[in-house]
Design an enzyme around this catalytic site. Structure first.
Site, PDB file in Angstrom:
ATOM      1  N   GLU A 105       1.252  -1.176  -0.102  1.00 12.66           N
ATOM      2  CA  GLU A 105       0.216   0.054   0.134  1.00 12.66           C
ATOM      3  C   GLU A 105       0.662   1.427  -0.395  1.00 12.66           C
ATOM      4  O   GLU A 105       1.813   1.930   0.315  1.00 12.66           O
ATOM      5  CB  GLU A 105      -0.827  -0.774   1.257  1.00 12.66           C
ATOM      6  CG  GLU A 105      -2.084   1.068   1.209  1.00 12.66           C
ATOM      7  CD  GLU A 105      -2.768   1.176   0.321  1.00 12.66           C
ATOM      8  OE1 GLU A 105      -2.684   0.228  -0.224  1.00 12.66           O
ATOM      9  OE2 GLU A 105      -2.510   2.020  -0.946  1.00 12.66           O
ATOM     10  N   PHE A 106       0.693   2.243  -0.964  1.00  8.86           N
ATOM     11  CA  PHE A 106       1.039   3.235  -0.964  1.00  8.86           C
ATOM     12  C   PHE A 106       0.924   4.633   0.003  1.00  8.86           C
ATOM     13  O   PHE A 106       0.666   6.331  -0.947  1.00  8.86           O
ATOM     14  CB  PHE A 106       1.875   3.712  -2.561  1.00  8.86           C
ATOM     15  CG  PHE A 106       2.927   2.846  -2.763  1.00  8.86           C
ATOM     16  CD1 PHE A 106       3.912   2.610  -2.419  1.00  8.86           C
ATOM     17  CD2 PHE A 106       1.814   1.654  -3.343  1.00  8.86           C
ATOM     18  CE1 PHE A 106       4.671   1.494  -3.482  1.00  8.86           C
ATOM     19  CE2 PHE A 106       3.255   0.608  -4.353  1.00  8.86           C
ATOM     20  CZ  PHE A 106       4.391   0.044  -4.093  1.00  8.86           C
ATOM     21  N   ARG A 162      -0.721   8.181   2.156  1.00  4.00           N
ATOM     22  CA  ARG A 162      -0.078   8.472   2.444  1.00  4.00           C
ATOM     23  C   ARG A 162      -1.213   8.709   4.433  1.00  4.00           C
ATOM     24  O   ARG A 162      -2.562   9.195   3.323  1.00  4.00           O
ATOM     25  CB  ARG A 162       0.094  10.272   2.273  1.00  4.00           C
ATOM     26  CG  ARG A 162       1.157  10.020   1.224  1.00  4.00           C
ATOM     27  CD  ARG A 162       1.377  11.076   0.877  1.00  4.00           C
ATOM     28  NE  ARG A 162       0.258  11.002  -0.779  1.00  4.00           N
ATOM     29  CZ  ARG A 162      -0.362  12.360  -1.113  1.00  4.00           C
ATOM     30  NH1 ARG A 162       0.653  13.378  -1.435  1.00  4.00           N
ATOM     31  NH2 ARG A 162      -0.932  12.558  -1.527  1.00  4.00           N
ATOM     32  N   GLU A 163      -1.136   9.058   5.361  1.00  6.33           N
ATOM     33  CA  GLU A 163      -2.070   9.732   6.193  1.00  6.33           C
ATOM     34  C   GLU A 163      -2.539  10.700   5.957  1.00  6.33           C
ATOM     35  O   GLU A 163      -1.002  11.581   5.352  1.00  6.33           O
ATOM     36  CB  GLU A 163      -1.501   9.181   7.285  1.00  6.33           C
ATOM     37  CG  GLU A 163      -1.369   7.989   7.687  1.00  6.33           C
ATOM     38  CD  GLU A 163      -0.780   7.791   9.644  1.00  6.33           C
ATOM     39  OE1 GLU A 163      -0.414   8.879   9.941  1.00  6.33           O
ATOM     40  OE2 GLU A 163       0.294   7.402   9.852  1.00  6.33           O
ATOM     41  N   ALA A 220      12.733  20.941   2.836  1.00 11.19           N
ATOM     42  CA  ALA A 220      13.724  21.149   4.325  1.00 11.19           C
ATOM     43  C   ALA A 220      12.787  21.366   5.124  1.00 11.19           C
ATOM     44  O   ALA A 220      11.764  22.043   5.303  1.00 11.19           O
ATOM     45  CB  ALA A 220      14.549  21.955   4.455  1.00 11.19           C
ATOM     46  N   GLY A 221      13.450  20.632   6.185  1.00 11.00           N
ATOM     47  CA  GLY A 221      12.163  20.780   7.868  1.00 11.00           C
ATOM     48  C   GLY A 221      12.857  20.095   8.789  1.00 11.00           C
ATOM     49  O   GLY A 221      14.331  20.120   9.008  1.00 11.00           O
ATOM     50  N   CYS A 233       6.369   5.239   9.392  1.00  6.34           N
ATOM     51  CA  CYS A 233       6.133   4.555   8.118  1.00  6.34           C
ATOM     52  C   CYS A 233       7.616   4.810   7.910  1.00  6.34           C
ATOM     53  O   CYS A 233       8.150   3.574   7.885  1.00  6.34           O
ATOM     54  CB  CYS A 233       5.707   4.884   6.949  1.00  6.34           C
ATOM     55  SG  CYS A 233       3.924   4.480   7.147  1.00  6.34           S
TER      56      CYS A 233
HETATM   57  C1  UGA Z   1       4.681   7.883   3.171  1.00  4.10           C
HETATM   58  C2  UGA Z   1       4.419   7.466   2.429  1.00  4.10           C
HETATM   59  O1  UGA Z   1       4.534   8.594   1.696  1.00  4.10           O
HETATM   60  C3  UGA Z   1       3.474   6.576   1.612  1.00  4.10           C
HETATM   61  O2  UGA Z   1       3.784   6.283   0.275  1.00  4.10           O
HETATM   62  C4  UGA Z   1       3.611   5.167   2.098  1.00  4.10           C
HETATM   63  O3  UGA Z   1       2.278   4.501   2.208  1.00  4.10           O
HETATM   64  C5  UGA Z   1       3.741   5.310   3.721  1.00  4.10           C
HETATM   65  O4  UGA Z   1       4.462   6.868   4.532  1.00  4.10           O
HETATM   66  C6  UGA Z   1       3.288   4.108   4.560  1.00  4.10           C
HETATM   67  O5  UGA Z   1       4.212   3.401   4.116  1.00  4.10           O
HETATM   68  O6  UGA Z   1       2.097   3.217   5.856  1.00  4.10           O
HETATM   69  P1  UGA Z   1       2.920   9.276   5.553  1.00  4.10           P
HETATM   70  O7  UGA Z   1       4.019   8.382   6.453  1.00  4.10           O
HETATM   71  O8  UGA Z   1       1.542   8.931   5.787  1.00  4.10           O
HETATM   72  O9  UGA Z   1       3.341   8.064   4.483  1.00  4.10           O
HETATM   73  O10 UGA Z   1       3.686  10.916   5.246  1.00  4.10           O
HETATM   74  P2  UGA Z   1       4.579  11.029   4.344  1.00  4.10           P
HETATM   75  O11 UGA Z   1       3.842  12.275   3.792  1.00  4.10           O
HETATM   76  O12 UGA Z   1       5.018  10.373   3.417  1.00  4.10           O
HETATM   77  O13 UGA Z   1       5.673  12.119   5.523  1.00  4.10           O
HETATM   78  C7  UGA Z   1       5.978  11.566   6.062  1.00  4.10           C
HETATM   79  C8  UGA Z   1       6.896  12.295   6.810  1.00  4.10           C
HETATM   80  O14 UGA Z   1       7.996  12.743   6.580  1.00  4.10           O
HETATM   81  C9  UGA Z   1       6.157  13.612   6.891  1.00  4.10           C
HETATM   82  O15 UGA Z   1       7.009  13.902   8.890  1.00  4.10           O
HETATM   83  C10 UGA Z   1       6.436  15.014   6.673  1.00  4.10           C
HETATM   84  O16 UGA Z   1       6.536  16.204   7.618  1.00  4.10           O
HETATM   85  C11 UGA Z   1       7.812  14.710   6.433  1.00  4.10           C
HETATM   86  N1  UGA Z   1       8.691  15.568   5.090  1.00  4.10           N
HETATM   87  C12 UGA Z   1       7.352  14.588   3.986  1.00  4.10           C
HETATM   88  C13 UGA Z   1       8.821  16.030   4.723  1.00  4.10           C
HETATM   89  O17 UGA Z   1       9.980  16.161   6.118  1.00  4.10           O
HETATM   90  N2  UGA Z   1       9.486  16.795   3.619  1.00  4.10           N
HETATM   91  C14 UGA Z   1       8.896  16.624   2.503  1.00  4.10           C
HETATM   92  O18 UGA Z   1       9.200  17.763   1.597  1.00  4.10           O
HETATM   93  C15 UGA Z   1       7.680  15.580   3.029  1.00  4.10           C
END
Ligand code: UGA
Length: 435
Positions: free
Chosen positions: A151-152, A154-155, A252-253, A260
């Site tokens: 599954e891909f 995102r929350e 960046a952050g 995940c």
């Molecule tokens: C992630 C993947 O994006 C999904 O494709 C995958 O299905 C999911 O894990 C999973 O394995 O179940 P998710 O953890 O819900 O999804 O959230 P993301 O939107 O990917 O963000 C993850 C983290 O990265 C957050 O803490 C977010 O703040 C951080 N982030 C994201 C950044 O610091 N910079 C970015 O440019 C993007």
């Protein structure tokens, strides 16, 4: 199709609801009786935009129901998805005990051909183990196939990700199972990629690790930007405009969090080492991610000098916006460290406060009811999660309520120039600090 989903957590519940929404008959199974009872009454245990509506619509249409009985799910379904947790162990490898237990439970009630689909994120070669286990525990020689279908979603946008996927990966070593899986996904307009089971499992870990790598890449660049006076936002735009690179996941952050990326990167490292092909690059991805928060806290300390008894407002506690999930949230780590230094923290989050209380996190922090309450008389404001609500906030009012208009923007949500014009002292990530 008649489908059972074992495990009604994040992935299981969203998958079940969405598969019912495309007219399949779905039984969601969970061993948590209380959760099942609440779901039967229409109470959704997680906050996920659009999910409640989809669940209610499909329960009303009799396409979606909930039970604690694996036997009921297996008896009434051609396809059984496993969507139980795969938590990390202290050494980073994955705890597969829930998967193994479900495999045994399925085996014990298996009477005729079924497709067993692994939806949980698992290390490569887990499908082989699931098949072995089922074979060992079935009472008679019954036919079955094990398929991997990662599954891909995102929350925060799980429903729309599931309904509009970039791709659907089906890892199957059997044509019979593949034909049934294709029927499940027929209603979705998305390319179906067929692989063997091992490759499908690997795709999931490789995809998440690559996204984490992208984030650590831009975060490492943000440190160079700070040291050289460049602006990471412009650099990200400049490199992201190259179609081969892409702009997304180059924000960046203070680092990535959630249930995940940290877990999957660690798990991928662990399985690569077990296989004798250590993926050492990912260790650097982890290191950059940790350093990013350390550098941010150093910036706060360098500016405020002593943190003890300083009134610090924190906006955002969830690991990212549009979710109530605070597990492995960098924002929580940040608050914890500020509290350890003796700061007086007033934190606010639009959706995460309940979960913070439930999990007893941020002990000692005052949990404010609004963004404005958090900043009242604060000597600094730290933005840890980029909720839309913060973007729309009346910054003049924020400035006036604060004791000292100092802001540490951990997600580069605000425009430094505008903040300076409004009278804030502004610190971002990888961009010129404006005072
Ligand atoms: C992630 C993947 O994006 C999904 O494709 C995958 O299905 C999911 O894990 C999973 O394995 O179940 P998710 O953890 O819900 O999804 O959230 P993301 O939107 O990917 O963000 C993850 C983290 O990265 C957050 O803490 C977010 O703040 C951080 N982030 C994201 C950044 O610091 N910079 C970015 O440019 C993007």
């Amino acid at each position: 199709m008649d489908i059972a989903i074992i495990g009604s957590g994040y992935v299981g519940l969203v998958t079940g609801a969405c598969l019912a929404d495309v007219r399949h008959n779905v039984i969601c199974v969970d061993n948590d009786q209380r959760k099942v009872e609440r779901l039967q009454k229409g109470v959704i245990p997680i906050y996920e935009p659009g999910l409640e509506e989809v669940v209610h619509r499909n329960v009303s249409a009799n396409r979606l129901r909930f039970t604690t009985s694996t036997a009921e799910g297996v008896a009434n379904s051609q396809i059984i998805f496993i969507a139980v947790p795969t938590p990390p162990q202290p050494d980073g490898s994955v705890d597969l005990t829930y998967i193994e237990k479900v495999a045994r439970e399925i085996a014990e009630v298996l009477k005729e051909y079924r497709v067993i689909v692994d939806k949980s994120t698992v290390p490569v070669k887990t499908g082989e183990k699931v098949a072995e286990t089922i074979r060992r525990y079935t009472k008679s020689a019954v036919e079955f196939d094990v398929v991997s279908n990662p599954e891909f979603l995102r929350e925060g946008c799980a429903v729309s990700d599931l309904m509009n996927p970039d791709r659907i990966v089906i890892g199957s070593n059997s044509d019979r199972a593949l034909a049934l899986m294709k029927k499940v996904y027929e209603p979705f307009i998305a390319p179906i990629m067929v692989t063997d089971v091992n490759s499908a499992e690997l795709i999931k870990h490789a995809a998440n690790s690559f996204l984490a790598l992208k984030i650590s890449y831009i975060n490492a660049i943000s440190a160079i930007c700070e040291a050289s006076g460049a602006d990471v936002e412009r650099v990200a735009d400049g490199i992201g405009a190259d179609k081969r690179i892409g702009r997304s996941f180059l924000n960046a952050g203070i680092g990535y969090g959630g249930s995940c990326f940290p877990k999957d990167v660690a798990a991928f490292i662990a399985i690569s080492e077990q296989l004798g092909a250590p993926f050492t690059l990912l260790r650097e991805v982890q290191r950059v991610n940790q350093t990013q928060l350390d550098r941010f806290i150093k910036k706060i300390k360098d500016t405020l000098w002593v943190l003890k008894d300083k009134r610090i407002a924190v906006w955002g506690l969830t690991f990212k916006p549009d979710t109530d999930d605070v597990r492995n949230s960098v924002a929580i780590d940040l608050v914890t460290q500020l509290l350890k230094e003796g700061a007086i923290v007033r934190a606010y989050d639009p959706k995460g406060v309940e979960k913070v209380e439930e999990l007893k996190l941020c002990h000692g922090a005052h949990l404010a009811k609004s963004a404005m309450e958090a900043v009242e008389n604060a000597e600094a404001l730290v933005l840890a999660t980029e909720w839309g609500e913060f973007e729309r906030v009346d910054l003049v009012q924020v400035r006036d309520r604060m004791h000292t208009p100092l802001i540490f923007d951990g997600r580069n949500l605000f425009d430094p120039k505008t903040m300076k014009e409004l009278g804030f002292t502004y610190f971002g990530i990888g961009r010129a600090d404006l005072h």
